[in-house]
Design an enzyme around this catalytic site. Structure first.
Site, mmCIF file in Angstrom:
data_model
loop_
_atom_site.group_PDB
_atom_site.id
_atom_site.type_symbol
_atom_site.label_atom_id
_atom_site.label_comp_id
_atom_site.label_asym_id
_atom_site.label_seq_id
_atom_site.Cartn_x
_atom_site.Cartn_y
_atom_site.Cartn_z
ATOM 1 N N LYS A 296 -4.301 -7.739 -0.517
ATOM 2 C CA LYS A 296 -4.509 -8.018 -1.939
ATOM 3 C C LYS A 296 -5.974 -8.346 -2.206
ATOM 4 O O LYS A 296 -6.543 -7.951 -3.212
ATOM 5 C CB LYS A 296 -3.658 -9.227 -2.352
ATOM 6 N N ARG A 297 -6.544 -9.103 -1.266
ATOM 7 C CA ARG A 297 -7.931 -9.529 -1.452
ATOM 8 C C ARG A 297 -8.867 -8.318 -1.469
ATOM 9 O O ARG A 297 -9.785 -8.225 -2.276
ATOM 10 C CB ARG A 297 -8.304 -10.496 -0.337
#
Ligand code: GLU
Length: 494
Positions: A257-258
């Protein structure tokens, strides 16, 4: 490759946004179905109500439609094996969970969450792998049924054999053997009456006649359990294909996600609807995605039809693929260049309209050939060509001054160009280029200096489509007016 018609499915959970992983999980089974003249199904796996995201199903359907991945059966279009939304199939799972109990491969479990948590803590303290301790495994079946009827809360668990092993084949990895002792008595039916993935997907794949299960590699560890469940029912196994994982652009570690958030900062996204917004075209996105896990030469430019014609499931690869956005740009630009003029014009028109510009379609068709080569994304049409649709341009005075010249010298260049162009019957590249080049020669200035001044004066910017072709489109009258305005600006400068 075997060309028997297959039945494949894309079975997303509506738990978030549609990303390139979901798109790939839809694309390969779609290609296989089309390649073999088979059937491709969309099934929505929405039994995990805690993770359900409203609108996610709609986004998936919109994404598939935009990409051109058409399904033959699905929740919104129906089909002979529906319903295609798992939350509407509760009865089927319930019935099947009990069928497995009757066949001796599952059992109802009445353990409370508190007790299970205690067991877990104890096992962790004893440095054991946390797993179900088997408390309800051997309850008397009649007694168990009585408790269920009395309304006691229960789940149904798979009754994993304690001994022996199981061998399942993944098409890309070959046979995988697992000791049953390493496997848990996993929950198949939850206390809210909803199935887990392990039950629902196996039941549906069987009832829907799925021949090839193509899915993410996060399901590989559950494959032995899934084979146990299928065999427990006495069903034939589909061909299992677990796709490769995606790595970060750096190639180090899994895409996260990052990392996705980082990409957005650079104007990239892993989400399909974002890609559309960012000016990517489905052809480019598909070409990028299809090669992340398919062993064909890396820079093959293919349309969906070409992919279908060439697709071979045996050539998928389990090796991880790094998400490389430069390649997305490469494929997108390549597919933009392949589009017929009318098609490209229709696709970029909305970007001009969104800017509030009035778009003349004939003018647009003349502009497309000038900018096509330079577009990486559709919205690149704005910096290159929005000025064509503006009545006036407003060059920055300092940009009118050529490198190495003063404002007065630049004004003189513009005056001379004006005289040359004025003498022409009209401005075309064939008529305008030779005398202007002759002037460059004889002035001792560089082409960059002279044409730079003209470019900024006529287009209002330092980067533009080819100058002579652009001037032709603008027309003699406007070109001269803009040059005169530039001369005035330059003369007013110190
Ligand atoms: N619903 C599962 C997921 O989204 C589907 C996996 C599968 O294709 O079976 O991960």
């Amino acid at each position: 490759m075997d060309l028997q018609p297959v039945r494949t499915r894309f079975a997303p959970s509506p738990t978030g946004r549609m990303h390139l992983g979901s798109a790939r999980s839809a694309l390969y089974p779609f290609l296989l179905a089309r390649r073999t003249g088979g059937t491709f199904i969309l099934r929505i796996e929405d039994t995990d109500r805690k993770r359900f995201v409203p609108g996610a199903e709609e986004e998936l359907i919109e994404g598939l439609r935009w990409l051109g991945i058409e399904y033959d059966e699905g929740p919104d279009i129906g089909g002979p094996y529906g319903p295609y939304r798992q939350s509407e199939r509760r009865e089927i799972y319930h019935e099947h969970a009990w069928k497995l109990v009757e066949r001796g491969h599952a059992f109802p479990c009445f353990c409370s969450p508190e007790r299970l948590e205690q067991v877990r803590q104890q096992q962790i303290a004893n440095k054991q792998n946390p797993r179900y301790d088997g408390a309800c495994r051997d309850l008397d079946p009649d007694e168990a049924r009585r408790r269920v009827r009395a309304g006691e809360k229960y789940v149904i668990r798979f009754k994993m054999p304690k001994e022996g092993s199981i061998t399942v084949t993944d098409l890309l990895r070959g046979p995988i053997t697992t000791d049953n002792a390493a496997l848990d008595d996993s929950v198949l039916l939850k206390s809210d009456g909803m199935p887990t993935y392990h039950l629902a997907a196996m039941v549906d794949d069987h009832l829907m006649g799925i021949t090839h299960v193509i899915r993410g590699s996060e399901w590989l560890p559950s494959l032995p359990l899934h084979a146990h469940v299928l065999r427990g029912f006495g069903w034939e196994e589909p061909v299992f294909v677990h796709l490769s994982v995606f790595l970060k652009p750096s190639g180090k570690g899994k895409m996260s996600k990052r990392e996705a958030a980082e990409a957005l900062k650079d104007g990239y996204s892993i989400f399909i609807t974002d890609m559309k917004e960012l000016g990517y075209i489905p052809e480019g996105v598909l070409n990028w995605i299809v090669l992340m896990g398919w062993g064909v030469p890396e820079d093959d430019i293919m349309t969906l039809d070409e992919m279908i014609a060439r697709f071979d499931i045996n050539h998928l690869t389990p090796s991880p693929a790094a998400v490389n956005f430069a390649k997305l740009d490469h494929f997108n630009g390549a597919h933009i260049r392949r589009l017929p003029t009318e098609d490209l014009a229709a696709r970029i028109k909305p970007y001009f309209l969104r800017e509030g510009l009035a778009v003349d379609d004939d003018l647009l068709l003349r502009i497309v050939p000038l900018i096509r080569e330079r577009l990486v994304t559709l919205d690149d049409c704005l910096p290159f060509a929005a000025w064509f649709f503006r009545e006036t341009v407003t060059p920055k005075p300092e940009e009118l001054v050529a490198k190495g010249l003063t404002a007065a010298q630049s004004a003189e260049v513009a005056r001379r160009a004006c005289v040359i162009l004025e003498a022409l019957p009209e401005i075309t590249p064939a008529l305008a280029e030779p005398p202007l080049r002759a002037y460059v020669e004889q002035s001792g200035l560089s082409a960059g200096q002279v044409f730079g001044i003209l470019r900024v004066a006529v287009t209002g910017q330092t980067v533009s489509p080819p100058l002579f072709e652009s001037m032709e489109i603008v027309g003699k009258e406007k070109v001269l007016a803009r040059l005169r305005a530039a001369i005035e600006t330059l003369e007013a400068m110190k």
